[in-house]
Design a protein around this motif. Structure first.
Motif, PDB file in Angstrom:
ATOM      1  N   LEU A   6      35.908  44.358  20.341  1.00 53.29           N
ATOM      2  CA  LEU A   6      36.489  45.300  21.292  1.00 53.29           C
ATOM      3  C   LEU A   6      37.918  44.844  21.575  1.00 53.29           C
ATOM      4  CD1 LEU A   6      35.312  47.671  23.028  1.00 53.29           C
ATOM      5  CD2 LEU A   6      34.910  45.980  24.824  1.00 53.29           C
ATOM      6  N   PHE A   7      38.906  45.727  21.361  1.00 52.57           N
ATOM      7  CA  PHE A   7      40.280  45.226  21.525  1.00 52.57           C
ATOM      8  C   PHE A   7      40.680  45.073  22.983  1.00 52.57           C
ATOM      9  CE2 PHE A   7      41.281  49.800  21.541  1.00 52.57           C
ATOM     10  CZ  PHE A   7      42.166  49.869  22.597  1.00 52.57           C
ATOM     11  N   THR A   8      39.956  45.751  23.879  1.00 49.02           N
ATOM     12  CA  THR A   8      40.343  45.625  25.289  1.00 49.02           C
ATOM     13  C   THR A   8      39.804  44.320  25.865  1.00 49.02           C
ATOM     14  OG1 THR A   8      38.385  46.912  25.890  1.00 49.02           O
ATOM     15  CG2 THR A   8      40.470  48.087  25.750  1.00 49.02           C
ATOM     16  N   LYS A   9      40.592  43.753  26.767  1.00 49.63           N
ATOM     17  CA  LYS A   9      40.188  42.521  27.452  1.00 49.63           C
ATOM     18  C   LYS A   9      40.047  42.848  28.933  1.00 49.63           C
ATOM     19  CE  LYS A   9      41.338  39.827  23.783  1.00 49.63           C
ATOM     20  NZ  LYS A   9      41.458  40.974  22.843  1.00 49.63           N
ATOM     21  N   THR A  10      39.174  42.113  29.591  1.00 52.92           N
ATOM     22  CA  THR A  10      39.109  42.269  31.048  1.00 52.92           C
ATOM     23  C   THR A  10      40.287  41.508  31.641  1.00 52.92           C
ATOM     24  OG1 THR A  10      37.749  40.298  31.270  1.00 52.92           O
ATOM     25  CG2 THR A  10      36.595  42.412  31.065  1.00 52.92           C
ATOM     26  N   ARG A  11      40.638  41.874  32.856  1.00 54.52           N
ATOM     27  CA  ARG A  11      41.693  41.119  33.529  1.00 54.52           C
ATOM     28  C   ARG A  11      41.342  40.892  34.994  1.00 54.52           C
ATOM     29  NH1 ARG A  11      46.746  45.259  32.908  1.00 54.52           N
ATOM     30  NH2 ARG A  11      47.383  44.395  34.909  1.00 54.52           N
ATOM     31  N   LYS A  12      41.885  39.803  35.524  1.00 58.52           N
ATOM     32  CA  LYS A  12      41.514  39.416  36.903  1.00 58.52           C
ATOM     33  C   LYS A  12      42.195  40.303  37.937  1.00 58.52           C
ATOM     34  CE  LYS A  12      39.414  35.071  36.460  1.00 58.52           C
ATOM     35  NZ  LYS A  12      39.534  34.819  35.017  1.00 58.52           N
ATOM     36  N   GLU A  13      43.391  40.763  37.600  1.00 61.05           N
ATOM     37  CA  GLU A  13      44.161  41.542  38.569  1.00 61.05           C
ATOM     38  C   GLU A  13      44.492  42.921  37.998  1.00 61.05           C
ATOM     39  OE1 GLU A  13      44.968  40.265  41.517  1.00 61.05           O
ATOM     40  OE2 GLU A  13      44.332  38.191  41.108  1.00 61.05           O
ATOM     41  N   ALA A  14      44.501  43.902  38.885  1.00 61.10           N
ATOM     42  CA  ALA A  14      44.965  45.230  38.481  1.00 61.10           C
ATOM     43  C   ALA A  14      46.489  45.249  38.616  1.00 61.10           C
ATOM     44  CB  ALA A  14      44.341  46.277  39.385  1.00 61.10           C
ATOM     45  N   PRO A  15      47.178  46.208  37.982  1.00 64.54           N
ATOM     46  CA  PRO A  15      48.627  46.298  38.171  1.00 64.54           C
ATOM     47  C   PRO A  15      48.952  46.415  39.664  1.00 64.54           C
ATOM     48  CG  PRO A  15      47.864  47.933  36.566  1.00 64.54           C
ATOM     49  CD  PRO A  15      46.652  47.272  37.124  1.00 64.54           C
ATOM     50  N   SER A  16      50.037  45.784  40.081  1.00 64.90           N
ATOM     51  CA  SER A  16      50.323  45.709  41.522  1.00 64.90           C
ATOM     52  C   SER A  16      50.618  47.088  42.121  1.00 64.90           C
ATOM     53  CB  SER A  16      51.497  44.773  41.767  1.00 64.90           C
ATOM     54  OG  SER A  16      52.597  45.206  40.999  1.00 64.90           O
ATOM     55  N   ASP A  17      51.028  48.043  41.294  1.00 64.78           N
ATOM     56  CA  ASP A  17      51.346  49.374  41.842  1.00 64.78           C
ATOM     57  C   ASP A  17      50.113  50.278  41.900  1.00 64.78           C
ATOM     58  OD1 ASP A  17      51.032  49.667  39.099  1.00 64.78           O
ATOM     59  OD2 ASP A  17      52.572  51.209  38.932  1.00 64.78           O
TER      60      ASP A  17
END
Ligand code: ATP
Ligand code: MG
Length: 416
Positions: A6-17
């Motif tokens: 799966l090319f998508t990765k999880t991330r800890k933070e969402a974009p700040s906006d």
């Protein structure tokens, strides 16, 4: 599907906006990619959820006699001039552009006029009616505000259906069938209990239109609920006349925040008169078509589900629209052969599995990802689980897991 691919990765933070919870979670888990405010792309994971929602809607639309088609995004100016809706002062969400020869074109924010224009070419006598056509279409709207994540996009997917009927009786029967179909759809998606048919402002032809409003803290709308009668009233039509019409008292109503997940309109013959949309009856007389229009916000529904069904760890998908039924998590420096075997067997049994076969990722991180992604059933195969007699099974929402023998997993999942 193998998570390692799966090319998508999880991330800890969402974009700040990004301020909306639905978009924050969907971006962090890898379901959507934010292109700009109000514009989102759907990744392989996100697309699976959308397709599941569409499948449910399609089944229910087909069941009441809908015919699926797909209109174009580029629309002619003349199509909309007839009804006065080309004007930016009348419709304030138009995106417009020009062809090389300076001809103006519009980007479809709705398809009412366009569908009428097309069906006109095929309709001559009463024998051709009823015609009930629907599509799943990307709508483009220059929305002023886009702060609700995928709940209000400048580009979003809508299911829109149009009914063409001989008379008000035929129209009413289909309108009622659509109400029942919509109830089934919201039930199947898992938001039925909190979704209310709501009386909203009508047209020149009808006192009310109907919205389907789902109770949701992130909602931009306020409706007034009558729990006993299971109906709601949009504040725009909350007045003494409406209360009298519906036989309810003001103090029986409770104000709640909601999101409009669908709506239905009866246009009567008003729009047909504007566009000269006619057929001949059995006496050869010219008659105006009775028109109805029926929307469901496909991407919006996905956002509402995330808003309503998530916890501090991530998304909790209802099984009916989850991207996969099972999240199979293999632990260990080398992926145990037993995990591969479980993956093969479940897949062969027609069960949709996301297989976390990634190496070099710590168990805690795999569990956190699984919680964030929110697939309903989790199976862990590790050295420890094998020592204990098989795999560990846990549903997304429970805190306890149980050991299931490897040979019993397919049966366990089928009955879960
Ligand atoms: P709203 O009042 O929320 O602006 P609307 O009355 O303009 O919606 P319609 O044009 O009738 O809605 O669209 C039909 C359905 O499409 C709505 O019930 C809603 O579920 C969905 N929808 C409308 N606008 C958007 C948007 N900007 N983003 C996502 N979904 C939308
Ligand atoms: Mg509305």
């Amino acid at each position: 599907m193998r998570q390692s691919q799966l090319f998508t990765k999880t991330r800890k933070e969402a974009p700040s906006d990004e301020v909306a919870k639905n978009a924050q979670l969907l971006i962090r888990a890898g379901y959507v990619y934010k292109v700009m405010a109000g514009v989102y792309a759907y990744t392989p994971l996100g697309l699976r959820v959308l397709e599941n929602i569409k499948r449910i809607v399609r089944e229910e639309m087909d069941a009441i006699g809908g015919q699926e088609l797909i209109m174009s995004s580029l629309q002619k100016k003349s199509t909309w001039e007839e009804t006065g809706r080309w004007d930016d002062d009348v419709v304030d969400v138009w995106f417009k552009s020009k062809l090389k020869d300076d001809t103006e074109v519009g980007f479809g924010w709705s398809h009412e006029e366009a569908v009428i224009e097309m069906i006109k070419q095929h309709l001559s006598s009463y024998k051709d009616l009823p015609i009930n056509a629907y599509q799943f279409q990307t709508k483009l709207r220059n929305e002023l505000r886009a702060k609700s994540g995928i709940i209000r996009g400048r580009e979003f997917i809508m299911k829109d259906m149009y009914s063409c009927s001989i008379d008000s009786e035929q129209h009413e029967a289909f309108y009622e069938a659509t109400i029942q179909a919509y109830k089934k759809i919201y039930n199947r998606i898992g938001i039925g209990e909190d979704t209310y048919m709501t009386f909203a402002s009508g047209s020149a032809f009808t006192k009310f239109s109907h919205e389907f409003q789902t109770i949701c803290d992130a909602g931009e709308d306020t409706v007034f609920l009558h729990c006993g009668k299971n109906i709601a009233i949009n504040e725009e039509v909350l007045n003494d006349q409406t209360l009298a019409d519906l036989g309810i008292a003001r103090d029986e109503l409770e104000a709640v925040k909601t999101v409009e997940v669908g709506n239905i309109f009866n246009f009567g013959i008003q729009k047909s008169e504007d566009t000269d949309f006619t057929f001949t009856n059995d006496k050869g007389e010219k008659q105006y078509v009775h028109l109805g229009s029926y929307g469901i916000g496909i991407t919006r529904v996905m956002g509402v589900v995330v808003e309503k069904f998530s916890d501090d760890k991530g998304i909790v998908w209802p099984e009916s629209i989850a991207p996969f039924k099972v999240h199979l998590v293999a632990l260990g420096e080398n992926i145990p052969a037993e995990a591969e075997q479980v993956y093969t067997e479940l897949t062969a049994a027609g069960i949709e599995v996301l297989f976390d076969d990634r190496t070099g990722v710590m168990p805690g991180e795999k569990f956190a990802d699984a919680d964030l992604i929110g697939i309903p059933h989790r199976i862990v195969v590790s050295e420890r689980s094998l020592k204990n007699g098989g795999a560990e099974y846990k549903s997304r929402t429970s805190t306890e897991s149980e050991i299931v023998a490897l040979t019993d997993i397919a049966a366990k999942i089928s009955h879960a």
